[in-house]
Design a protein around this motif. Sequence first.
Motif, mmCIF file in Angstrom:
data_model
loop_
_atom_site.group_PDB
_atom_site.id
_atom_site.type_symbol
_atom_site.label_atom_id
_atom_site.label_comp_id
_atom_site.label_asym_id
_atom_site.label_seq_id
_atom_site.Cartn_x
_atom_site.Cartn_y
_atom_site.Cartn_z
ATOM 1 N N GLU A 109 -5.986 5.292 -2.147
ATOM 2 C CA GLU A 109 -6.856 4.202 -2.568
ATOM 3 C C GLU A 109 -6.471 3.662 -3.948
ATOM 4 O OE1 GLU A 109 -8.933 2.808 -0.669
ATOM 5 O OE2 GLU A 109 -8.816 4.249 0.972
ATOM 6 N N SER A 110 -6.133 4.538 -4.870
ATOM 7 C CA SER A 110 -5.788 4.098 -6.230
ATOM 8 C C SER A 110 -4.424 4.672 -6.620
ATOM 9 C CB SER A 110 -6.856 4.553 -7.243
ATOM 10 O OG SER A 110 -8.126 4.032 -6.893
ATOM 11 N N LYS A 141 0.837 -1.196 0.000
ATOM 12 C CA LYS A 141 0.000 0.000 0.000
ATOM 13 C C LYS A 141 0.873 1.248 0.000
ATOM 14 C CE LYS A 141 -3.625 -2.392 2.612
ATOM 15 N NZ LYS A 141 -4.439 -2.375 3.854
#
Length: 362
Positions: free
Chosen positions: A345-346, A336
């Motif tokens: 998140e992206s 992450k």
Amino acid sequence: MNSREYKEQLSALVECLPKAEREEAVGFYMEAIADRMDEGATEEEAVALAPTPAEAAKAILSEKISELKAREGEGGSASHAFDEVVFEEVAEAYDGVTNGGGAKHDPRGFFERLKSWRLSPLEWVAVVVSSPIWLSVLVAVAAVALALLIVAFALLLVVWVLVGCVWIVGGAFVLSAPVAIVFAIWGLQIGSGPYSLVNLGYALFLFGGGMWVLRGALALTRALWKWQKENVEVSLHGFGKRRARKKSADCAADGCADEGVPGTFGSASSAGGQPTAAVPDGGVPPVAAAGRSGGSLFFRACLVLLLAGLVCVLAGFISSGFDWRVFLTSVYTEGKMYLGGAQVESPERLLFSPYGLFARYF
């Protein structure tokens, strides 16, 4: 005996005389030998017909003693002490010529005679017998000199390495600035203004500081190179020489403009028609003044970038509510990405994102 040997022996016997008088006296006898050779005699015959070096030296020194005695009799407190010293030296040389076996007497020092390979047999025996001692001392001195030379070059190498480190630090600062700008763009993409402001401050600070460090590295390199060229010279004809090349400075001090050499900072015509340095009323040459102005402007620009970077970092930290996580960036933690303490998140949608490049090509 040839004329060269005759001249060497006679010059050695009257070495106590001043150089001009010695050359004049020796030249008198050498001219007589040359005259006989012009009359048809061979060189050996002309030398044989001339007085022996001992007889010639005796006549020369005797005449000098008479001259000094006459001068001493005339008085003169200013030259009396000097004449007395010269008289003693000439008298000692005269005694050596008279009682020392004629031409075999050589008043030169031991090392001077050793250079010309003119030692007596007893002295050669002493040199050979004492060779273990002086050879050991010579080898020890050579080893110490070589060690000092190696240490000197090692220190010079260390200094160059330190200058290289300064270049590396400055280059790393400048190259890190674009990376910080990319992080600032990522902060805008994820809607984190404080994080973007902090990284913009990083970019300004790194670029300004890096350029400043690089400018200092350039100045250090020039100064060290100039010092090395002026003071360090490795000679193939010896161990090494340290020599200051002050030709340009001495030339300027002696007035090289008279020889047609242009001035250092440009030229203008003087009253005598010779080129002179064109210096404004303030006394500062235009090139030097331009260099100072450029350096001052560069320093101010770097200082502005540094201060602007610090202001941006402080503003970002304050706008985040004094959240220390605003300074954190983790591109990859357990698969992450975290920017300013917030998870992305992206991450593949970010500009120049490694996730997007990996997904596109792999």
